[in-house]
Design an enzyme around this catalytic site. Structure first.
Site, mmCIF file in Angstrom:
data_model
loop_
_atom_site.group_PDB
_atom_site.id
_atom_site.type_symbol
_atom_site.label_atom_id
_atom_site.label_comp_id
_atom_site.label_asym_id
_atom_site.label_seq_id
_atom_site.Cartn_x
_atom_site.Cartn_y
_atom_site.Cartn_z
ATOM 1 N N THR A 1 9.534 30.674 60.601
ATOM 2 C CA THR A 1 9.134 30.453 61.988
ATOM 3 C C THR A 1 7.991 31.373 62.388
ATOM 4 O OG1 THR A 1 11.407 29.852 62.506
ATOM 5 C CG2 THR A 1 9.966 30.350 64.357
ATOM 6 N N TYR B 1 26.809 30.232 57.898
ATOM 7 C CA TYR B 1 25.810 30.953 57.099
ATOM 8 C C TYR B 1 26.227 32.352 56.670
ATOM 9 C CZ TYR B 1 23.934 34.207 60.656
ATOM 10 O OH TYR B 1 23.751 35.216 61.559
ATOM 11 N N LYS C 1 20.454 23.431 57.981
ATOM 12 C CA LYS C 1 19.013 23.336 57.726
ATOM 13 C C LYS C 1 18.644 22.181 56.799
ATOM 14 C CE LYS C 1 16.496 26.554 58.445
ATOM 15 N NZ LYS C 1 15.525 26.835 59.519
ATOM 16 N N ARG D 1 21.540 25.015 65.116
ATOM 17 C CA ARG D 1 21.940 26.420 65.273
ATOM 18 C C ARG D 1 23.450 26.602 65.304
ATOM 19 N NH1 ARG D 1 17.379 29.015 63.756
ATOM 20 N NH2 ARG D 1 15.579 28.386 65.021
ATOM 21 N N GLU E 1 14.447 31.192 70.503
ATOM 22 C CA GLU E 1 13.744 32.311 71.133
ATOM 23 C C GLU E 1 13.225 31.950 72.526
ATOM 24 O OE1 GLU E 1 11.008 34.278 67.998
ATOM 25 O OE2 GLU E 1 11.457 32.251 67.282
ATOM 26 N N ARG F 1 22.230 40.619 67.508
ATOM 27 C CA ARG F 1 22.700 41.988 67.290
ATOM 28 C C ARG F 1 22.119 42.904 68.365
ATOM 29 N NH1 ARG F 1 20.854 40.034 62.574
ATOM 30 N NH2 ARG F 1 18.945 41.283 62.692
ATOM 31 N N GLU G 1 6.345 26.085 61.622
ATOM 32 C CA GLU G 1 5.988 26.777 60.386
ATOM 33 C C GLU G 1 4.716 26.195 59.779
ATOM 34 O OE1 GLU G 1 9.026 27.541 57.546
ATOM 35 O OE2 GLU G 1 10.671 27.346 58.993
ATOM 36 N N ASP H 1 10.833 22.942 60.351
ATOM 37 C CA ASP H 1 12.113 23.061 59.656
ATOM 38 C C ASP H 1 13.230 22.974 60.704
ATOM 39 O OD1 ASP H 1 13.499 23.253 57.279
ATOM 40 O OD2 ASP H 1 13.691 25.417 57.388
ATOM 41 N N GLN I 1 24.777 26.156 61.749
ATOM 42 C CA GLN I 1 24.322 27.294 60.953
ATOM 43 C C GLN I 1 25.112 28.559 61.279
ATOM 44 O OE1 GLN I 1 20.135 28.034 61.363
ATOM 45 N NE2 GLN I 1 20.147 29.825 60.040
ATOM 46 N N GLU J 1 11.631 24.752 64.207
ATOM 47 C CA GLU J 1 11.017 25.976 63.683
ATOM 48 C C GLU J 1 9.577 25.639 63.343
ATOM 49 O OE1 GLU J 1 13.270 27.803 60.562
ATOM 50 O OE2 GLU J 1 14.794 28.541 61.961
ATOM 51 N N ASP K 1 12.101 28.332 51.883
ATOM 52 C CA ASP K 1 11.723 28.692 53.244
ATOM 53 C C ASP K 1 11.832 30.203 53.412
ATOM 54 O OD1 ASP K 1 10.879 28.005 55.869
ATOM 55 O OD2 ASP K 1 12.911 28.321 56.597
ATOM 56 N N THR L 1 13.400 18.327 57.017
ATOM 57 C CA THR L 1 12.231 19.199 57.160
ATOM 58 C C THR L 1 11.020 18.271 57.239
ATOM 59 O OG1 THR L 1 13.232 20.986 55.867
ATOM 60 C CG2 THR L 1 10.832 21.006 56.093
ATOM 61 N N HIS M 1 9.468 37.011 65.236
ATOM 62 C CA HIS M 1 10.624 36.114 65.166
ATOM 63 C C HIS M 1 11.867 36.875 64.715
ATOM 64 C CE1 HIS M 1 13.075 32.592 64.407
ATOM 65 N NE2 HIS M 1 13.198 32.932 63.136
#
Length: 405
Positions: free
Chosen positions: A340, A236, A245, A229, A354, A133, A193, A225, A232, A191, A117, A249, A124
């Site tokens: 994504t 992660y 994840k 969250r 998002e 951030r 995709e 996918d 993760q 997600e 992936d 899928t 995104h």
């Protein structure tokens, strides 16, 4: 309506002809099928009835043999199929071999070998950067504009459209929690995709060049996918996605061959920095690497986003080149996701992360607000692309219902 009489403008007309695997009503036998309108042609039976040399490839329970046959054979088979479904001379032989789409069971059309992936949408990546951030000088990481970022996922949990998705459990820890807890994900996401299906394999130690994309990739499909969250976020750092994840899928049951999308090829967005030679697609002899795919994402039948695939910064050809530049080999049935798909507008974002800005701004749906997915929610993705003579080429939809774990 008889299968040959496809209405004018049908996006699954003879200009499309995606491949799948189906079982007829009352049978568990799996057969290679080709979609025409709202019918499925038993491709193996048609090849046998017409004495086609491709019978052995099409009389299979999966697409694997056809995928492995290579580009020249893919083109030959597509030409033959187009003739079979458009020539009146073949109609008496072919017509009894069609099945109404509503009566068949669709299956995962190929055996997934490896799954990768990517993270190829700048919109995104910037949205995610702003969310997690907010004080960073640049919302994307320093390497993002220089290489397609990706990770290896789990091929064994790739499922066909219509398969229920069980809400995963795992460790969660919020910023203010003293210790992690175990339980079902409460921030289950999507997600949106596009998945690319590898046909012809490559040799270990030999990278695949940009210009060889079509020699190895058979076609594409829609891909969701699913992402937990909260699981993760806790697991992660520093290695990347894992349990958040790997639980599911979803892919569409129909694989659209690349040749059906020749009219949808577009140039990718302008690149910020010069690319290293193995990724540089600016040469005039390199065909445009982007695809103009118009995706629609719906929750419980209500459209929440329409991401444009043409905005993807990294192309599928660049992803394939990067995936193999270290000498990693391709296998028939390898699947890689675009990452994504998100456009520049709010209504074009390809994830709930998002769309709701990490839950801060829940979506207003007809059946209530959603920050993330609830049990019983059905997520459906569909898409179309420009085709020949102003027609549309539809991609098979991918749908999944969330159920309690």
């Amino acid at each position: 309506m008889p299968p040959f009489d496809v209405p004018e403008g049908d996006p699954f007309g003879p200009h499309n002809l995606p491949y799948g695997v189906f079982s007829p009503s009352g049978s568990t036998e799996r057969r290679v099928g080709v979609r025409l309108g709202d019918h499925v042609l038993d491709a193996g039976a048609a090849a046998a009835a017409l004495g086609s040399p491709h019978h052995s490839l099409l009389a299979q329970p999966t697409l694997d043999a056809l995928l492995a046959a290579g580009r020249a054979t893919w083109s030959d088979v597509r030409r033959a199929l187009t003739e079979w479904v458009t020539s009146s001379a073949h109609r008496p032989t072919i017509e009894p071999l069609f099945h109404p789409l509503s009566t068949v069971t669709l299956h995962l059309p190929f055996q997934v070998a490896d799954y990768v992936d990517f993270y190829a949408s700048e919109n995104h990546a910037r949205n995610v950067g702003h969310i997690f951030r907010p004080d960073a000088e640049d919302s994307i990481t320093p390497n993002w504009k220089h290489l397609p970022i990706g990770y290896h996922g789990r091929s064994g949990t790739v499922v066909v459209s219509g398969t229920d998705v069980i809400r995963p459990s795992g460790q969660r820890k919020g910023p203010g929690d003293p210790a992690p807890v175990f339980g079902p994900s409460i921030r289950l996401d999507i997600e949106a995709e596009v998945g690319f299906v590898v046909g012809a394999p490559s040799e270990l130690g030999r990278p695949v060049a940009l210009g060889d994309f079509r020699e190895h990739v058979f076609g594409l499909c829609l891909l969701n996918d699913w992402s937990a969250r909260d699981i993760q976020a806790w697991e992660y750092v520093p290695l990347g996605p894992f349990l958040g994840k790997s639980f599911a899928t979803s892919v569409s049951a129909w694989i659209t061959p690349l040749e059906a999308l020749d009219h949808a090829r577009v140039a990718p967005p302008e690149r910020t920095y010069p690319l290293l030679p193995y990724l540089d697609d600016s040469a005039p002899d390199i065909e445009p690497g982007g695809y103009d795919l118009r995706i629609s994402v719906a929750i419980n039948g209500h459209v929440v986003s329409e991401p444009p695939f043409s905005t993807m910064y990294w192309t599928a050809a660049q992803q394939l080149a990067h995936m193999t530049v270290n000498g990693a080999s391709l296998r028939t049935g390898d699947l890689y996701g675009s990452g994504t798909v998100s456009g520049p507008e709010e209504a074009q974002r390809g994830s709930l992360l998002e769309l709701t800005w990490n839950g801060r701004d829940p979506l207003e749906l007809p059946d209530g607000k959603r920050a993330f997915l609830e049990d019983g929610d059905v997520v459906t993705m569909s898409a179309w692309a420009p085709g020949p003579d102003g027609r549309r080429v539809a991609l098979g939809e991918v749908s999944g219902r969330v159920v309690s774990g």
